[in-house]
Design a protein around this motif. Structure first.
Motif, short mmCIF file in Angstrom:
data_model
loop_
_atom_site.label_atom_id
_atom_site.label_comp_id
_atom_site.label_asym_id
_atom_site.label_seq_id
_atom_site.Cartn_x
_atom_site.Cartn_y
_atom_site.Cartn_z
N GLN A 21 42.41 28.39 16.99
CA GLN A 21 42.45 27.15 16.07
C GLN A 21 43.37 27.75 14.94
N PRO A 22 43.77 26.25 14.24
CA PRO A 22 44.30 26.55 12.89
C PRO A 22 43.34 26.78 11.81
N LEU A 23 43.53 27.32 10.67
CA LEU A 23 42.48 27.49 9.72
C LEU A 23 41.86 26.26 9.37
N ALA A 52 45.92 36.33 13.73
CA ALA A 52 46.80 35.15 13.56
C ALA A 52 48.08 35.40 14.27
N SER A 53 48.53 34.21 14.49
CA SER A 53 50.04 34.32 15.20
C SER A 53 50.58 32.91 14.58
N ASN A 54 51.99 33.03 14.42
CA ASN A 54 52.60 31.69 14.12
C ASN A 54 53.23 31.01 15.38
N VAL A 55 53.09 29.69 15.38
CA VAL A 55 53.38 28.86 16.29
C VAL A 55 54.01 27.73 15.76
N LYS A 57 55.67 24.30 16.20
CA LYS A 57 55.67 22.94 16.69
C LYS A 57 56.55 21.82 16.05
N GLY A 58 57.74 21.87 16.67
CA GLY A 58 58.65 20.93 16.15
C GLY A 58 59.58 21.46 14.96
N ARG A 59 59.82 20.61 14.02
CA ARG A 59 60.56 20.92 12.89
C ARG A 59 59.52 21.37 11.81
N GLY A 60 59.90 22.15 10.73
CA GLY A 60 59.04 22.06 9.91
C GLY A 60 58.34 23.80 10.05
N ARG A 61 57.57 24.24 9.04
CA ARG A 61 57.10 25.67 9.03
C ARG A 61 56.15 25.97 10.14
N PRO A 62 56.14 26.91 10.90
CA PRO A 62 55.42 27.38 11.96
C PRO A 62 53.76 27.23 11.56
N GLN A 63 52.90 26.93 12.24
CA GLN A 63 51.48 26.86 12.08
C GLN A 63 50.75 28.14 12.28
N GLN A 64 49.92 28.74 11.32
CA GLN A 64 49.13 29.98 11.85
C GLN A 64 48.04 29.63 12.58
N TRP A 66 44.62 30.92 14.45
CA TRP A 66 43.66 32.09 14.77
C TRP A 66 43.14 32.37 16.09
N SER A 67 42.88 33.52 16.57
CA SER A 67 42.25 33.71 17.91
C SER A 67 41.31 34.87 17.83
#
Length: 212
Positions: A21-23, A52-55, A57-64, A66-67
């Motif tokens: 999940q994201p933060l 944490a990993s960066n994912v 999703k389309g344009r824009g900054r990657p979303q962090q 957490w798992s």
């Protein structure tokens, strides 16, 4: 089952039951600020329990995202895993596969008797699912259920015998057969997610026959 975790480790529960999940989602689930959630996750990360990993999703900054790490998953214990695996291997090696199958059958019968007893007073499929989920949750499976337009889903976020099941998948087959017998001839039970197949949980689609 969440009482096995300390208060400052509640984020582990969220990631175990909901997956990565994201933060912001973790913060909302914990009912704390984003900064408070970040502090918890960073502390857990320093202990090797989350990552944490960066994912993208389309344009824009990657979303962090957490798992849980393998160490984090281990905070949800397997029941006497090492001893169970040794016993399974000993039975198979010394007494043969027929003896191991007899053990599985006996375990299935004990489980079936227990679940039939707790669901016996329920006259509806939903009532049976609810009682079964409550019992499985008490046994450590982190079980929940939900209703949707297709019927019901019985979801188990954890498997306390996962290590044993990896060694002998006959336990998983017996489990599915047990659920079908508990729900009765009027219901269809299918396993749609399986931990041993790489899913993050085990999930069962339960529908009245004729409505799939």
């Amino acid at each position: 089952m969440n009482n096995i975790l300390q208060e400052n480790e509640r984020a582990l529960w969220i990631l175990k039951t909901r997956g990565p999940q994201p933060l912001t989602v973790v913060a909302e689930a914990l009912n704390i600020t984003v900064e408070g959630a970040r502090f918890q996750l960073l502390k857990l990360s320093s202990e090797g329990l989350v990552e944490a990993s960066n994912v993208s999703k389309g344009r824009g900054r990657p979303q962090q995202i957490w798992s849980l790490t393998q160490k984090g998953n281990s905070r949800f214990p397997d029941s006497h895993a090492e001893l169970t695996v040794r016993l399974i291997n000993t039975i198979r090696d010394t007494l043969g596969p027929e003896a191991l199958q007899a053990v599985i059958n006996n375990s299935k019968k004990a489980g079936l008797d227990k679940y039939l007893q707790v669901t016996g007073s329920e006259s509806t499929l939903e009532g049976k699912i609810n009682k079964l989920a409550e019992t499985r949750d008490a046994e450590g499976y982190m079980a929940t259920w939900e209703k949707d337009e297709e019927g019901y889903m019985l979801i188990e976020h954890h498997c306390p015998i996962c290590v044993a099941a990896e060694v002998c998948q006959g336990f998983c087959s017996a489990e599915l057969e047990t659920f079908r017998e508990v729900m009765g001839e009027g219901a269809e039970v299918k396993r749609v997610d399986h931990l041993l197949s790489g899913a993050r949980r085990c999930a069962y689609r339960i529908s009245p026959k004729g409505e799939q």
